[in-house]
Design a protein around this motif. Structure first.
Motif, short mmCIF file in Angstrom:
data_model
loop_
_atom_site.label_atom_id
_atom_site.label_comp_id
_atom_site.label_asym_id
_atom_site.label_seq_id
_atom_site.Cartn_x
_atom_site.Cartn_y
_atom_site.Cartn_z
N GLU A 127 -7.23 14.96 11.59
CA GLU A 127 -7.52 13.80 10.74
C GLU A 127 -7.24 12.50 11.49
OE1 GLU A 127 -6.99 12.82 6.00
OE2 GLU A 127 -6.11 14.62 6.86
N HIS A 130 -10.24 11.57 13.65
CA HIS A 130 -11.56 11.59 13.03
C HIS A 130 -12.36 10.32 13.32
CE1 HIS A 130 -14.39 12.19 9.48
NE2 HIS A 130 -14.51 13.28 10.20
N GLU A 131 -11.72 9.16 13.17
CA GLU A 131 -12.43 7.90 13.40
C GLU A 131 -12.85 7.79 14.87
OE1 GLU A 131 -13.63 5.57 11.44
OE2 GLU A 131 -13.01 6.79 9.73
N LYS A 134 -15.81 9.99 15.48
CA LYS A 134 -17.04 9.39 14.93
C LYS A 134 -17.61 8.36 15.89
CE LYS A 134 -16.51 7.96 10.66
NZ LYS A 134 -15.77 7.46 9.47
N GLU A 147 -21.19 10.40 4.68
CA GLU A 147 -19.82 10.87 4.82
C GLU A 147 -19.22 11.08 3.44
OE1 GLU A 147 -15.70 9.50 7.13
OE2 GLU A 147 -17.41 8.13 6.98
N HIS A 151 -16.00 15.54 5.45
CA HIS A 151 -16.70 15.52 6.74
C HIS A 151 -17.72 14.39 6.79
CE1 HIS A 151 -20.35 17.21 4.90
NE2 HIS A 151 -19.58 18.08 4.30
N LEU A 164 -18.90 16.76 11.14
CA LEU A 164 -17.61 16.50 11.76
C LEU A 164 -16.53 16.53 10.67
CD1 LEU A 164 -16.03 15.65 14.34
CD2 LEU A 164 -16.41 13.27 13.63
N HIS A 165 -15.77 17.60 10.64
CA HIS A 165 -14.77 17.80 9.59
C HIS A 165 -13.42 17.22 10.00
CE1 HIS A 165 -17.04 20.91 7.20
NE2 HIS A 165 -17.72 20.92 8.34
N SER A 166 -12.72 16.68 9.00
CA SER A 166 -11.34 16.27 9.19
C SER A 166 -10.39 17.25 8.51
CB SER A 166 -11.11 14.86 8.64
OG SER A 166 -11.47 14.78 7.26
#
Length: 383
Positions: A127, A130-131, A134, A147, A151, A164-166
């Motif tokens: 998590e 995640h940014e 991205k 989003e 994800h 793209l999963h967190s």
């Protein structure tokens, strides 16, 4: 001649598990029915393999359809593999731990990886990363799609969809399983020393697949391929793990896993149906690979109860449900009424209005008898 589901599962037993098989001939109608069933459940590459080897003799036009589907599956596999290698290099070079999920892993257990089709490539990152992940997608030409709180979706320059999963699960989806899988990285290990590519332990990957299968089963039903994945894991992963059953029990999924494996045994091993597996088969075959709107409505109404409350909650989404669509609500709760209106506008102006009306109509014709039957079925499965 045997029905389409029997023919389909017998072919799978041969193509995937090496069972003996006697060649047979299909009429045009039978071949078309088999093709339609295989396509609904994204199993045409497996059946097509038998057809192309002439173990199943069918009309030339249907053979061409199977051959085309097999070529598409092979092409998509090659493209997804190439894209995943590119993305892996990007994450390795930027030192972001990442973990492929679902089909990207499962296809490795099939006799030939292209036999296991996928509509997208699922990747999990921390998590906290995640940014940054991205931004890597955006900086390398991937197009952002949308989003939610689980994800973000991107499309590669070649047209491959990435999720793209967190995290693995929303907390409101199978809460016991979500809690158990809240930090999957505790159960992960690097694939090679010093690398950033990770994989889940066998037991946790098995639990995740059962939980993912249960989620789809409860939402709207799911296809035969989900159960084929489960049976392949049963055959390929080490057997007799006490931790596996313990984790399934803690996740509230032990009964469901038991009945799901029993249905797999019927389809892929020739076991005898029980009443529960018959009900599961009927429920599953009413839809395709991701179920159907009808089963979605039936299950949701059975679990939630009264019609007026169900319809009201479908029109006015509760906070948690709307937050999963618009994650910005987490920090800006005052946007709640405005995002309700925005959702209605999306439904009306992006083609969802008719689907929503159909959904509510399907709900309106579900009787109390159907609700009782659905509740009883779910109870038997441990839900």
């Amino acid at each position: 001649m045997k029905n389409a589901i029997t023919l389909l599962t017998e072919i799978i037993k041969t193509e995937v598990f090496g069972a003996p098989f006697s060649p047979f001939t299909l009429s045009t109608e039978e071949a078309i029915e088999l093709f339609r069933l295989a396509k609904r459940h994204e199993l045409t590459p497996i059946v097509g393999n038998a057809v192309c080897r002439k173990e199943v003799d069918a009309d030339e036009r249907v053979k061409d359809l199977f051959e085309k589907e097999s070529f598409i599956a092979l092409y998509n596999y090659e493209m997804m593999t190439k894209e995943l290698e590119t993305l892996s290099s990007l994450f390795e070079s930027t030192q972001i731990p990442f973990m492929p999920l679902k089909g990207a892993v499962l296809r490795g257990y099939y006799p030939a990886p292209w036999m296991r089709t996928s509509g997208d490539v699922d990747i999990l990152v921390n998590e906290a990363d995640h940014e940054r992940a991205k931004q890597i997608f955006l900086a390398n030409g991937y197009r952002f799609e949308h989003e939610n709180d689980c994800h973000a979706n991107f499309v590669s320059p070649s047209g491959i969809l990435f999720e793209l999963h967190s995290r693995l699960f929303r907390k409101e989806t199978l809460p016991l399983a979500a809690k158990l899988l809240e930090d999957p990285w505790v159960h992960a290990h690097p694939v090679r020393d010093g690398g950033y590519l990770h994989a889940l332990s066998d037991d946790v990957f098995y639990l995740y697949h059962v939980a993912h299968l249960a989620k789809h089963y409860l939402n709207s039903g799911c296809g035969i391929r989900f159960f084929l994945d489960l049976w392949i894991l049963e055959q390929r992963l080490p057997k007799g793990s006490p931790l596996r059953d313990s984790m399934l029990a803690d996740a509230g999924l032990l009964a469901f896993a038991k009945h799901a494996k029993a249905l797999c045994g019927v389809w892929f091993h020739g076991d005898t149906h029980s009443q529960t597996t018959k009900e599961m088969e009927s429920y599953l075959l009413s839809g395709g690979i991701y179920g159907s709107p009808e089963t979605n409505v039936s299950v949701r109404y059975a679990k939630r109860g009264r019609k007026r409350r169900y319809i009201f909650n479908h029109i006015f989404l509760p906070y948690k449900a709307l937050k999963s669509v618009y994650p910005v609500l987490e920090k800006k709760k005052w946007l709640f009424p405005f995002l309700q209106v925005r959702r209605w506008c999306r439904l009306i102006f992006r083609g969802g209005g008719i689907r929503a009306i159909r959904h509510l109509y399907q709900k309106s014709v579900i009787g109390s008898g159907t609700r009782r039957e659905t509740l009883e079925h779910l109870k038997n499965l441990g839900f």
